[in-house]
Design an enzyme around this catalytic site. Structure first.
Site, mmCIF file in Angstrom:
data_model
loop_
_atom_site.group_PDB
_atom_site.id
_atom_site.type_symbol
_atom_site.label_atom_id
_atom_site.label_comp_id
_atom_site.label_asym_id
_atom_site.label_seq_id
_atom_site.Cartn_x
_atom_site.Cartn_y
_atom_site.Cartn_z
ATOM 1 C CG ASP A 118 -6.599 0.095 1.183
ATOM 2 O OD1 ASP A 118 -6.877 -1.078 1.478
ATOM 3 O OD2 ASP A 118 -7.033 1.077 1.826
ATOM 4 C CG HIS A 147 -15.045 0.180 1.606
ATOM 5 N ND1 HIS A 147 -14.415 -0.038 2.805
ATOM 6 C CD2 HIS A 147 -15.083 -1.020 0.968
ATOM 7 C CE1 HIS A 147 -14.078 -1.329 2.884
ATOM 8 N NE2 HIS A 147 -14.466 -1.936 1.778
ATOM 9 C CG ASP A 191 -2.005 -1.099 1.152
ATOM 10 O OD1 ASP A 191 -1.988 -1.900 0.210
ATOM 11 O OD2 ASP A 191 -2.844 -1.156 2.073
ATOM 12 C CG HIS A 231 -11.358 1.099 0.216
ATOM 13 N ND1 HIS A 231 -11.419 -0.202 0.643
ATOM 14 C CD2 HIS A 231 -10.404 1.699 0.993
ATOM 15 C CE1 HIS A 231 -10.549 -0.389 1.632
ATOM 16 N NE2 HIS A 231 -9.914 0.748 1.857
ATOM 17 C CB CYS A 243 -2.106 -2.900 5.124
ATOM 18 S SG CYS A 243 -3.840 -2.377 5.024
ATOM 19 C CG HIS A 250 -8.529 5.219 2.920
ATOM 20 N ND1 HIS A 250 -9.523 4.971 3.834
ATOM 21 C CD2 HIS A 250 -7.956 4.023 2.651
ATOM 22 C CE1 HIS A 250 -9.542 3.686 4.125
ATOM 23 N NE2 HIS A 250 -8.609 3.070 3.419
ATOM 24 C CE LYS A 289 -4.131 -4.301 1.233
ATOM 25 N NZ LYS A 289 -4.781 -3.182 1.925
HETATM 26 C C1 VGL Z 1 -4.671 0.699 5.699
HETATM 27 C C2 VGL Z 1 -6.265 1.549 7.092
HETATM 28 C C3 VGL Z 1 -7.213 1.460 6.107
HETATM 29 C C4 VGL Z 1 -3.244 0.306 5.488
HETATM 30 C C5 VGL Z 1 -5.621 0.591 4.687
HETATM 31 O O1 VGL Z 1 -2.789 0.240 4.324
HETATM 32 O O2 VGL Z 1 -2.552 0.035 6.499
HETATM 33 N N1 VGL Z 1 -5.008 1.171 6.887
HETATM 34 N N2 VGL Z 1 -6.881 0.981 4.908
HETATM 35 ZN ZN ZN Z 2 -8.347 1.035 3.345
#
Ligand code: VGL
Ligand code: ZN
Length: 214
Positions: A58, A64, A20, A60, A163, A93, A118
């Protein structure tokens, strides 16, 4: 035999898993992690020498269920009970196709052999590169790595305590030998989450490297 540390990333049986490294997790992004962009240089240095590089993104849909704004009266960083258990709510985000969801522009994305998206199902979040937050739905990454006979993973990226840690813990449970490159990760650190996840990773036999393997 375990490869020597300086051969770790060069081994055909190892993959660098870049988690990510997206604009929204970097300064100026919608869920900015402090100094999140500082991971780009060490991640690129590892990409330069790694035989195999896999990335997560990430990804979404608008509205979401992990977004606080999708729920009446909820605020970012609240916890909400979902069908699959407790879920932290986040600012909007990494919305699909947005600039925030794009990889950091400095990242050597041309080296990515596989990109695992994801969090694309509206009703379930996915921190881990292997399982969604219901701990049941698979992303397919385990099958991909197994079929390529990759059994050792080196993780780096964002965020250490979400993550990265969820991916590392699932990988260890699935039987991979896992190292996390701490100087190539940055944390969100909500209510002591960083310390908690560091202990959990250590308890799971995950190696926490304090240097960038060369
Ligand atoms: C993440 C919070 C929400 C991450 C992703 O990449 O750690 N944290 N979505
Ligand atoms: Zn996320």
């Amino acid at each position: 035999m375990m490869p020597e540390n300086n051969a770790l990333l060069r081994a055909a049986s190892t993959a660098l898993l870049v988690i990510d490294v997206q604009n929204d997790f970097c300064p100026g992004g919608h869920l900015a992690v402090a100094a999140g962009d500082a991971v780009v240089a060490p991640v690129n240095a590892m990409i330069d020498i790694a035989e195999n590089v896999v990335a997560t993104q990430d990804w979404h849909p608008r509205g979401h269920s992990s977004f606080a704004s999708s729920h009446a009266t909820a605020s970012p960083f609240d916890t909400m009970e979902m069908a699959y258990g407790a879920q932290t709510l986040w600012p909007v985000h990494c919305v699909q196709n947005s600039t925030g969801a794009a990889f950091h522009p400095g990242l050597k994305t041309e080296a990515f052999q596989m990109i695992v998206r994801k969090g694309f199902r509206a009703s379930v979040d996915s921190y881990s590169a292997f399982f969604e937050n219901d701990h049941k739905t698979i992303t397919g990454l385990d099958g991909y790595l197994r079929s390529r006979q990759i059994d050792r993973l080196v993780l780096a990226g964002l965020a250490t305590d979400y993550c990265v840690a969820f991916s590392a813990l699932d990988a260890a449970a699935l039987g991979y030998q896992v190292s996390v490159v701490m100087p190539a990760c940055r944390a969100i650190d909500l209510h002591g989450s960083l310390a908690g996840q560091i202990s959990a990773m250590q308890d799971a036999g995950i190696i926490l490297l304090d240097h960038v393997p060369t």
